[in-house]
Design a protein around this motif. Structure first.
Motif, short mmCIF file in Angstrom:
data_model
loop_
_atom_site.label_atom_id
_atom_site.label_comp_id
_atom_site.label_asym_id
_atom_site.label_seq_id
_atom_site.Cartn_x
_atom_site.Cartn_y
_atom_site.Cartn_z
N PHE A 600 45.67 41.43 29.69
CA PHE A 600 46.33 40.77 30.83
C PHE A 600 46.41 41.72 32.01
N LYS A 601 46.76 42.96 31.75
CA LYS A 601 46.87 43.98 32.80
C LYS A 601 45.52 44.20 33.49
N GLU A 602 44.44 44.17 32.72
CA GLU A 602 43.10 44.32 33.29
C GLU A 602 42.79 43.17 34.26
N ILE A 603 43.21 41.96 33.91
CA ILE A 603 42.97 40.81 34.79
C ILE A 603 43.74 40.98 36.09
N VAL A 604 44.98 41.46 36.00
CA VAL A 604 45.79 41.71 37.20
C VAL A 604 45.10 42.74 38.09
N ASP A 605 44.63 43.82 37.49
CA ASP A 605 43.95 44.88 38.26
C ASP A 605 42.69 44.35 38.93
N GLN A 606 41.96 43.51 38.22
CA GLN A 606 40.74 42.93 38.80
C GLN A 606 41.06 42.08 40.03
N LEU A 607 42.11 41.28 39.93
CA LEU A 607 42.51 40.44 41.05
C LEU A 607 42.97 41.28 42.24
N GLN A 608 43.70 42.33 41.96
CA GLN A 608 44.16 43.18 43.06
C GLN A 608 43.00 43.94 43.70
N GLU A 609 42.02 44.29 42.88
CA GLU A 609 40.84 44.97 43.41
C GLU A 609 40.03 44.02 44.29
N GLU A 610 39.97 42.75 43.90
CA GLU A 610 39.22 41.76 44.67
C GLU A 610 39.85 41.52 46.04
N LYS A 611 41.15 41.75 46.14
CA LYS A 611 41.85 41.53 47.41
C LYS A 611 41.53 42.61 48.43
#
Length: 612
Positions: A600-611
């Motif tokens: 779940f944390k990896e998904i959050v990091d991916q979304l923040q990186e995409e921003k």
């Protein structure tokens, strides 16, 4: 009465309560099955937030506790005054405290005799004055021994001063030059602020300057390196200074002197376990070795004084107070610059240990307990406590309980029977862990065994719960496997999840936020009796997509997800665990949880990186 033969069978005029270390045959006596329960159609839906800074929460150290202030709104919502509330995994008995304050009756049981002992005493407060009189009399009797064991001299005025704590440090062997050095000498990183001060994890060898990681180094023995005391000035300044010759000679003298033969202390062997491996590897193989010689002498003296107290009503509260000292007075007490001592649910043997003055810790804990007694002893208590498995509540009739609030073990997070070892060794009563609902490789229990035991417990809860009544479960885990277990165990037992929310205990610890296996926020799960259910399974690809959409929506709504650290100088950080808990609260009602915290944390990091 010998301290290791204690058997409590108490009935008090202002408490309808009875306790023994065995199954309580009167456990179901307070039930009136003829009364109808409160009919509540929808689950409790408000946010739950409760802090830990209350007298009852601080009165005793236990591995996990749900603050009673957070349980009370649930009990009030689901029950009427006079109703019966059950907690079959009661731990320290906070459910009983909450129920009592609202005029409800409480049934509290736990597999551990130590937990049942603690729960009983927290739920049967006595007159604070009577209690403190006994505490002060024991401390008066201990005064000469206190002086003998814990005296130093002020480095400024030369007057005798009471030792508050002694710092001990292991000697370590350099991997490069093979020479020994004392870690305290090189591992301290002291700053002007205690929040900024810390013990380093890496140091340079003082002999060869080779960079070393503390966790990889071989230990030799513990050395006393500093002493803390208060003296001089109108407000008694605290000083932490290196030992002088007097301090060294005193400690050597105590270490060489045997504890008087009339004082008993536990010497039982530490059993093999998940949490006992570290002390055993460190050479700590019996319970008495969990204490310095000085601390063991002081503790055995206090235990004897408490055990022979003539008033049985006071006696069990004195023994209860001594159990509240727990790891604070053992070799597992880690030195921290900001003071105090953590009581983590493991037997970590710290490189730098804080040996506290046992008599002073006893005095402080007694004061806190007296404050709780002062505010609670006047409240009528209708409580029954029993030592027994949640898988068999045979004293309780079918469909007779109005509400259940419980906090079952969180998988492998805490090995209760192992962590209760110190308490149970002094009480000489031990947990039969056959039906301990945990994941533990030494006990041969994996996820399937854990699920089977939870299923049995939930089935018993369903049996005793009145039709239309509610069960609330507090739970959390970082593993998706543990979540699937509890979802399936509830469903197989015929208990349907109808509502959830996060329980915010407000002040989290550093470990809670940074440890990979730390619990984080509890989830409150509301259930009602139903037919046996099938929990929906969704493909992982779909779950990941739904998680992404949930995270995007949650963050877009402007929810604040930053956490602060109380005791250390550490910048506020993004609170992944709060977000994970919010996602769990939504998902656990709809389908099997199939994302662990790290994914779940990896998904959050991916979304923040995409921003970016």
């Amino acid at each position: 009465m010998d301290s290791y033969q204690i058997k409590l069978e108490l009935t008090k005029s202002n408490h309808d309560a009875c306790f023994s270390f065995d199954l309580n045959p009167r456990f179901g006596d307070i039930i009136n099955s003829n009364l109808s329960s409160k009919q509540v159609k929808s689950p409790f839906a408000k946010d739950i937030s409760a802090g830990k800074n209350t007298y009852v929460y601080d009165a005793h150290t236990y591995h996990t506790k749900v603050p009673p202030q957070g349980i009370k709104p649930l009990i009030e919502y689901y029950t009427n005054p006079g109703d019966v509330v059950l907690d079959p995994f009661c731990g320290s008995g906070m459910t009983g405290v909450a129920a009592t304050e609202l005029g409800r009756k409480a049934l509290l049981s736990d597999l551990s005799p130590a937990a049942a002992f603690i729960a009983y005493n927290l739920n049967t407060p006595i007159d604070a004055g009577l209690y403190l009189n006994a505490i002060n009399e024991i401390l008066d009797r201990a005064a000469s021994l206190d002086k003998k064991l814990y005296t130093t001299h002020c480095r400024d005025c030369g007057s005798p001063a009471k030792v508050l704590y002694t710092v001990w440090s292991y000697g370590l062997i350099c991997q490069n030059c093979q020479q020994e050095f004392i870690y305290w000498d090189v591992g301290r990183d002291e700053k002007a602020s205690v929040k900024e001060s810390k013990i380093k994890k890496e140091v340079n060898c003082p002999h060869c300057n080779f960079l070393l990681k503390k966790r990889n180094l071989k230990r030799t023995q513990r050395y006393p390196v500093a002493v803390g005391y208060k003296c001089c000035g109108s407000r008694l300044k605290e000083s932490c200074v290196p030992l002088n010759n007097f301090d060294v000679e005193l400690i050597n003298s105590i270490e060489k002197s045997p504890i008087p033969k009339n004082l008993w202390y536990p010497q039982n062997k530490i059993p093999e376990g998940v949490n006992t491996r570290q002390p055993i590897l460190a050479g700590i193989k019996t319970v008495d070795q969990c204490y310095t010689h000085r601390a063991l002498y002081a503790m055995s003296f206090l235990w004897q004084e408490a055990s022979k107290w003539p008033d049985i009503e006071v006696r069990d509260k004195l023994l209860f107070t001594l159990t509240s000292l727990y790891q604070r007075i053992t070799v597992f007490s880690e030195f921290r610059f900001w003071g105090g001592s953590g009581n983590t649910a493991n037997f970590h043997v710290p490189t730098i240990m804080n040996e506290q003055n046992v008599f002073q810790v006893f005095k402080r804990k007694a004061q806190t307990i007296s404050w709780y007694f002062r505010e609670s002893a006047h409240i009528p208590h209708t409580v029954q406590v029993s030592t027994q498995s949640a898988c068999n509540l045979k004293q309780i009739p079918d469909k007779s309980v109005d509400y259940v609030f419980t906090d079952p073990p969180f998988g492998a997070n805490i090995n209760y029977s192992e962590m209760n070892l110190l308490w149970e060794s002094w009480l000489q009563q031990w947990t039969d862990n056959t039906e301990e609902a945990i994941i533990n490789s030494i006990q041969g229990k994996g996820y399937q065994e854990y699920k089977n035991l939870l299923f049995k417990a939930f089935s018993e809860i369903k049996r005793v719960l009145k039709d239309g009544s509610w069960l609330t479960v507090a739970f959390h885990n970082s593993s998706e496997k543990a979540w699937i277990v509890i979802q399936e165990a509830l469903a197989d037992a015929g208990l349907q999840i109808k509502g959830t929310q996060i329980f915010d205990k407000r002040h989290g610890t550093l470990k809670m936020f940074v440890s990979g296996n730390a619990v984080g926020y509890d989830l409150i799960i509301h259930c009602q009796k139903s037919q046996r259910l099938k929990v929906i399974f969704q493909p992982l690809v779909e779950v990941r997509h739904q998680a992404r959409e949930f995270i995007k929506e949650y963050l877009a709504n402007g929810n604040m997800l930053m956490k602060d650290f109380l005791h250390v100088a550490r910048k506020s950080e993004f609170d992944y665990r709060r977000l994970y808990s919010a996602w769990l609260a939504k998902t656990v009602k709809e389908s099997l949880v199939s994302l662990d915290f790290e994914t779940f944390k990896e998904i959050v990091d991916q979304l923040q990186e995409e921003k970016k």
